[in-house]
Write a protein that holds these residues in place. Structure first.
Motif, mmCIF file in Angstrom:
data_model
loop_
_atom_site.group_PDB
_atom_site.id
_atom_site.type_symbol
_atom_site.label_atom_id
_atom_site.label_comp_id
_atom_site.label_asym_id
_atom_site.label_seq_id
_atom_site.Cartn_x
_atom_site.Cartn_y
_atom_site.Cartn_z
ATOM 1 N N THR A 110 0.783 -1.223 0.000
ATOM 2 C CA THR A 110 0.000 0.000 0.000
ATOM 3 C C THR A 110 0.822 1.283 0.000
ATOM 4 O OG1 THR A 110 -0.175 0.036 2.397
ATOM 5 C CG2 THR A 110 -1.880 -1.184 1.204
ATOM 6 N N THR A 111 2.135 1.172 0.075
ATOM 7 C CA THR A 111 3.009 2.351 0.165
ATOM 8 C C THR A 111 3.767 2.555 -1.136
ATOM 9 O OG1 THR A 111 3.296 1.917 2.523
ATOM 10 C CG2 THR A 111 4.847 3.435 1.479
ATOM 11 N N ALA A 112 3.587 3.726 -1.733
ATOM 12 C CA ALA A 112 4.179 3.998 -3.049
ATOM 13 C C ALA A 112 5.694 3.864 -3.042
ATOM 14 C CB ALA A 112 3.773 5.396 -3.524
ATOM 15 N N GLY A 113 6.342 4.322 -1.988
ATOM 16 C CA GLY A 113 7.793 4.307 -1.933
ATOM 17 C C GLY A 113 8.406 2.927 -1.881
ATOM 18 N N ARG A 114 7.588 1.903 -1.745
ATOM 19 C CA ARG A 114 8.114 0.543 -1.624
ATOM 20 C C ARG A 114 8.000 -0.221 -2.935
ATOM 21 N NH1 ARG A 114 7.060 -0.967 4.720
ATOM 22 N NH2 ARG A 114 7.523 1.125 5.486
ATOM 23 N N TYR A 115 7.680 0.482 -3.990
ATOM 24 C CA TYR A 115 7.639 -0.133 -5.316
ATOM 25 C C TYR A 115 8.898 0.234 -6.094
ATOM 26 C CZ TYR A 115 2.854 -1.732 -4.795
ATOM 27 O OH TYR A 115 1.727 -2.395 -4.377
ATOM 28 N N ASP A 116 9.242 -0.633 -7.041
ATOM 29 C CA ASP A 116 10.507 -0.477 -7.750
ATOM 30 C C ASP A 116 10.366 0.103 -9.156
ATOM 31 O OD1 ASP A 116 10.855 -3.547 -6.220
ATOM 32 O OD2 ASP A 116 12.112 -1.840 -5.657
ATOM 33 N N TYR A 117 9.243 -0.129 -9.799
ATOM 34 C CA TYR A 117 9.047 0.336 -11.169
ATOM 35 C C TYR A 117 7.668 0.955 -11.308
ATOM 36 C CZ TYR A 117 13.090 -2.568 -12.123
ATOM 37 O OH TYR A 117 14.341 -3.121 -12.116
ATOM 38 N N TRP A 118 7.601 1.961 -12.171
ATOM 39 C CA TRP A 118 6.355 2.691 -12.387
ATOM 40 C C TRP A 118 6.099 2.884 -13.874
ATOM 41 C CZ3 TRP A 118 3.116 4.331 -8.485
ATOM 42 C CH2 TRP A 118 3.612 4.188 -7.180
ATOM 43 N N GLY A 119 4.815 2.905 -14.220
ATOM 44 C CA GLY A 119 4.439 3.268 -15.570
ATOM 45 C C GLY A 119 4.318 4.783 -15.701
ATOM 46 N N GLN A 120 3.970 5.236 -16.901
ATOM 47 C CA GLN A 120 3.861 6.662 -17.171
ATOM 48 C C GLN A 120 2.531 7.250 -16.729
ATOM 49 O OE1 GLN A 120 6.409 8.664 -18.400
ATOM 50 N NE2 GLN A 120 7.507 6.797 -17.876
ATOM 51 N N GLY A 121 1.564 6.422 -16.483
ATOM 52 C CA GLY A 121 0.278 6.899 -16.013
ATOM 53 C C GLY A 121 -0.736 7.059 -17.125
ATOM 54 N N THR A 122 -2.000 6.974 -16.755
ATOM 55 C CA THR A 122 -3.101 7.199 -17.687
ATOM 56 C C THR A 122 -4.140 8.071 -16.990
ATOM 57 O OG1 THR A 122 -4.706 6.110 -19.162
ATOM 58 C CG2 THR A 122 -4.334 5.063 -17.018
ATOM 59 N N GLN A 123 -4.623 9.082 -17.720
ATOM 60 C CA GLN A 123 -5.545 10.044 -17.129
ATOM 61 C C GLN A 123 -6.966 9.488 -17.085
ATOM 62 O OE1 GLN A 123 -4.997 13.379 -15.924
ATOM 63 N NE2 GLN A 123 -7.109 13.123 -15.222
ATOM 64 N N VAL A 124 -7.591 9.625 -15.936
ATOM 65 C CA VAL A 124 -9.004 9.294 -15.771
ATOM 66 C C VAL A 124 -9.716 10.566 -15.326
ATOM 67 C CG1 VAL A 124 -10.697 8.014 -14.416
ATOM 68 C CG2 VAL A 124 -8.609 6.873 -15.218
ATOM 69 N N THR A 125 -10.715 10.963 -16.083
ATOM 70 C CA THR A 125 -11.486 12.149 -15.755
ATOM 71 C C THR A 125 -12.955 11.766 -15.651
ATOM 72 O OG1 THR A 125 -9.920 13.566 -16.949
ATOM 73 C CG2 THR A 125 -12.076 14.501 -16.418
ATOM 74 N N VAL A 126 -13.555 12.068 -14.519
ATOM 75 C CA VAL A 126 -14.956 11.746 -14.280
ATOM 76 C C VAL A 126 -15.729 13.055 -14.174
ATOM 77 C CG1 VAL A 126 -16.599 10.515 -12.837
ATOM 78 C CG2 VAL A 126 -14.244 9.682 -13.030
ATOM 79 N N SER A 127 -16.654 13.244 -15.075
ATOM 80 C CA SER A 127 -17.432 14.477 -15.087
ATOM 81 C C SER A 127 -18.708 14.300 -14.271
ATOM 82 C CB SER A 127 -17.783 14.862 -16.521
ATOM 83 O OG SER A 127 -18.589 13.871 -17.123
ATOM 84 N N SER A 128 -19.157 15.386 -13.661
ATOM 85 C CA SER A 128 -20.354 15.318 -12.817
ATOM 86 C C SER A 128 -21.613 15.603 -13.613
ATOM 87 C CB SER A 128 -20.236 16.331 -11.682
ATOM 88 O OG SER A 128 -20.033 17.623 -12.191
#
Length: 128
Positions: A110-128
Motif C-alpha cells: 500500500t506504500t508507493a515508496g516501496r515499489y521499484d518500477y512505475w508506468g507513465q500513467g493514464t488520465q481518468v477524468t470523471v465528469s459530474s
C-alpha cells in the motif's frame, strides 16, 4: 528491468465504468506485487489497489472497496483495474507499479515508496 504501460483511461460521466490495463514486460517474473496508485492535481500519490502475482491476495483502499476490482492475467503479464460507479473525486492520473522484492507485509503493498518500477500513467477524468 520491468517496463509498465498503462492504458484504458479517458473521460467518463459519474456513475460510469472504466477498465485500466497495465502491461508488464522485461523481467516480469521478478515482480511479486503489482499496484495501482493515483495522483490528483495538488495531491500526493495514493494507493488504490494491489495484487500479488501468485496467490489470491488483493488489497484495496477503503474508499475503493466495492467499486474497484484488481485482477491479473499471468500469461499476458497484465494487471487490470475495473472501476465502477465512478465519482468526480476519482479524477486523477492512475499509475501502475511493480515491486520486485518479495514481501509478506501489507504495508509494502500500500506504500508507493516501496515499489521499484512505475508506468507513465493514464488520465481518468470523471465528469459530474
Amino acid at each position: 528491468q520491468v517496463q509498465l504501460v498503462e492504458s484504458g483511461g479517458g473521460l467518463v460521466q459519474a456513475g460510469g465504468s472504466l477498465r485500466l490495463s497495465c502491461a508488464a514486460s522485461g523481467r516480469t517474473f521478478s515482480s511479486h506485487v503489482m499496484g495501482w496508485f493515483r495522483q490528483a492535481p495538488g495531491k500526493e500519490r495514493e494507493f488504490v489497489a494491489g495484487i500479488r502475482w501468485s496467490g489470491s491476495n488483493t488489497y484495496y483502499a477503503d474508499s475503493e472497496k466495492g467499486r474497484f476490482t484488481i485482477s491479473r492475467d499471468n500469461p499476458k503479464n497484465t494487471v487490470y483495474l475495473q472501476m465502477n460507479r465512478l465519482k468526480p473525486e476519482d479524477t486523477a492520473v492512475y499509475y501502475c507499479a511493480a515491486r520486485t522484492r518479495p514481501t509478506t507485509q501489507s504495508m509494502d503493498v500500500t506504500t508507493a515508496g516501496r515499489y521499484d518500477y512505475w508506468g507513465q500513467g493514464t488520465q481518468v477524468t470523471v465528469s459530474s
